[in-house]
Design a protein around this motif. Sequence first.
Motif, mmCIF file in Angstrom:
data_model
loop_
_atom_site.group_PDB
_atom_site.id
_atom_site.type_symbol
_atom_site.label_atom_id
_atom_site.label_comp_id
_atom_site.label_asym_id
_atom_site.label_seq_id
_atom_site.Cartn_x
_atom_site.Cartn_y
_atom_site.Cartn_z
ATOM 1 N N LEU A 1 -0.369 11.483 2.987
ATOM 2 C CA LEU A 1 -0.127 10.864 1.975
ATOM 3 C C LEU A 1 1.399 10.697 1.473
ATOM 4 O O LEU A 1 1.537 9.810 0.773
ATOM 5 N N VAL A 2 2.151 11.655 1.942
ATOM 6 C CA VAL A 2 3.632 11.593 1.283
ATOM 7 C C VAL A 2 4.395 11.841 2.722
ATOM 8 O O VAL A 2 4.034 12.904 3.485
ATOM 9 N N TYR A 3 5.744 11.222 2.867
ATOM 10 C CA TYR A 3 6.563 11.550 3.887
ATOM 11 C C TYR A 3 8.075 11.374 3.224
ATOM 12 O O TYR A 3 8.293 10.522 2.512
ATOM 13 N N PHE A 4 8.852 11.910 3.813
ATOM 14 C CA PHE A 4 10.542 12.118 3.464
ATOM 15 C C PHE A 4 11.054 11.415 4.436
ATOM 16 O O PHE A 4 11.149 11.752 5.502
ATOM 17 N N LEU A 5 12.017 10.250 4.203
ATOM 18 C CA LEU A 5 12.734 9.744 5.042
ATOM 19 C C LEU A 5 14.202 10.055 4.598
ATOM 20 O O LEU A 5 14.675 9.852 3.384
ATOM 21 N N GLY B 1 0.932 -1.103 0.070
ATOM 22 C CA GLY B 1 0.077 0.009 0.107
ATOM 23 C C GLY B 1 0.901 1.404 0.134
ATOM 24 O O GLY B 1 0.447 2.372 -0.102
ATOM 25 N N TRP B 2 1.822 1.047 0.122
ATOM 26 C CA TRP B 2 2.980 2.143 -0.011
ATOM 27 C C TRP B 2 3.925 2.090 -1.024
ATOM 28 O O TRP B 2 4.188 0.981 -1.609
ATOM 29 N N ILE C 1 5.014 7.233 -0.349
ATOM 30 C CA ILE C 1 3.790 7.640 -0.625
ATOM 31 C C ILE C 1 2.617 6.461 -0.320
ATOM 32 O O ILE C 1 2.819 5.523 -0.634
ATOM 33 N N ASN C 2 1.788 6.733 0.099
ATOM 34 C CA ASN C 2 0.830 6.256 0.686
ATOM 35 C C ASN C 2 -0.481 5.955 -0.511
ATOM 36 O O ASN C 2 -1.366 6.821 -0.532
#
Length: 652
Positions: free
Chosen positions: A319-323, A236-237, A267-268
């Motif tokens: 919806l979106v995250y940065f690693l 799902g990501w 991104i989910n």
Amino acid sequence: MKRKFKLITGALVVISLLAFVRCQSTSEGGALGGTAAQKVYVAPGEHDEFYALVSGGFSGQLAVYGLPSGRLFRVVPVFSVDAEKAYGFNEETKPMLNTSHGFIPWDDAHHPDISQTNGELDGRWVFINGNNTPRIARISLSTFETEEIIELPNSAGNHSSSFVTENTEYVVAGTRFSVPVPQQDISIDEYKGKFKGAMSFIKVDQETGHMDLSFQIMMPGFNYDLAHPGRGKSHGWMFFSTYNTEEANSLLEVNASQNDKDFIAAINWKKAEELIAAGEFTTMPSEYAHNVYDESTHSATSTIKKEVRVIDPSKHPGLVYFLPTPKSPHGCDVDPTGEYIIGSGKLAAALTAHSFTNMLDAIENKKFDGEAYGIPILNYDDVVAGVVQQAGLGPLHTEFDGKGNAYTTFFISSEVVKWKLGTWEVLDRQPTYYSVGHLMIPGGNSRKPFGKYVLAMNKITKDRYLPTGPELTQSAQLYDITGDKMELLLDFPTIGEPHYAAGIPADLIKPRQTKIYKLEENNHPFVARSEKDTKVVREGNEVHIYMTTIRSHFAPDNIEGIKVGDKVYFHVTNLEQDYDVPHGISMIGAQTSELLIMPGQTETFIWYPKKVGVWPFYCTDFCSALHQEMQGYVRVSPKGSNLPLKWTLDGE
């Protein structure tokens, strides 16, 4: 004399023992069993254990090799014309290479990925990206022919694709070059903040494989390099590596390497689906081509689409995250459990493994370290699971053997390194020759890897093969990974520049093979299902020849009444209903390639006669003992001639 006899006897005993030990080790198999030559030998009449589907890079095609033999079986034409198979030359396949920019007969094919069910390879289709004019193609693994190509709007340098979610819900594609969206006449110096990177999610019909550009997520103007879907717990990501978070627009080798960390974007896409269902998107005018080959009519059509649904992640938290990931990451790879996301920083001294579990915890507890364009940046220390120290120089790409081990290529130090998930310790390293890029373990990017071989794809060969002038072949190298230590088994040359490959057990593909096209199911508009259906029809200055071919003649084989200035269509149907009996046809003066027509198939080429005379055509694919006799003639008369059309069926 006795002493000499004893020495000889002792020597014979030692030799016998050594031979016995060698036979025992050979029969036991494993990395130390037998010789490398024995391990890659496939006896005459036997089949390879795996298919390797290797990208052709700047050839624009996909190559099919057998493993472990390294034998080349087929080149599948995808984004580039192919005279051998008439792809892009015959009238049926020309629409496959249509784009919003017109007919584009070339592209740069990088990353194939095989369809999956429940995270395991299912052998139905392989998808591959066109990097230059952004496109995604779908190839049937029952016919090994390209069935569909969809262009991607708002993109440029379609590099971080094509990657398939674990039930083939989507093929996902990211843009390497951010561009103005929509395109407009602005200064390149306005890059920062005004250029965007489109992430495309292409829905795949589970029955037919047909693709539809479902939506795009409009990301900040970074460069998006590679990607990987979540597996298992992270299903799902979707994860994308990024570089140039500096948003530089010139001399990127310096200006895009300033930050200690770039990002992996998480991104989910399940949440994106919810947003689409709720109408939380904008519709953007965008022209792009969607080309589909119909197996029933043996013909392709091209449709220009006019709009795409777009989501702005800055407006939709969650919806979106940065690693954060050191430094200029190339590879972005997820292990079979879905827990670890591996970032391969090209300029980093170590490999970074993020934890999906830690990521979810950091999101839930808002362990953020700022934001970029409204997208939260997670705290590095809170999401990292471990670091592989002193692994090598220039890490690029990682795959997995399903036994808890990972294998990473190192471009600068020219090696493949094996290391342990969870403990992050290096277990083995083997040299490659030279400058390795990607590697592939069959199923190594799925939930069920087949951890027997690793295939390394090298950028430079230098002294590995016979020299052929300034340009040398690209190469691939096969390693046995069944033991504790990797063992180099084989070098073999490849077409184009191999970027990535997808590997799959042959048993998942062989039973699906199409062997013939049934004549009764041929719905081509110009089919001739038997010789009695053959004819020649004039419509003004257009002439349509309904022709058949079968061992060992054409029908009709002599045609008169053609005039200079005519446009002559040869519609040729192969009447064979026997496996592996294609026929070819070539016409002198034709400004196109030959046709190569499979059993039961119809193909068309156009001939423009420019000179009076009698001009031959012939079969180009050796089909029988009387192949040389398989020919015919076309008589061309002056423009304005009153000679009526006349044709004969094999000498009638």
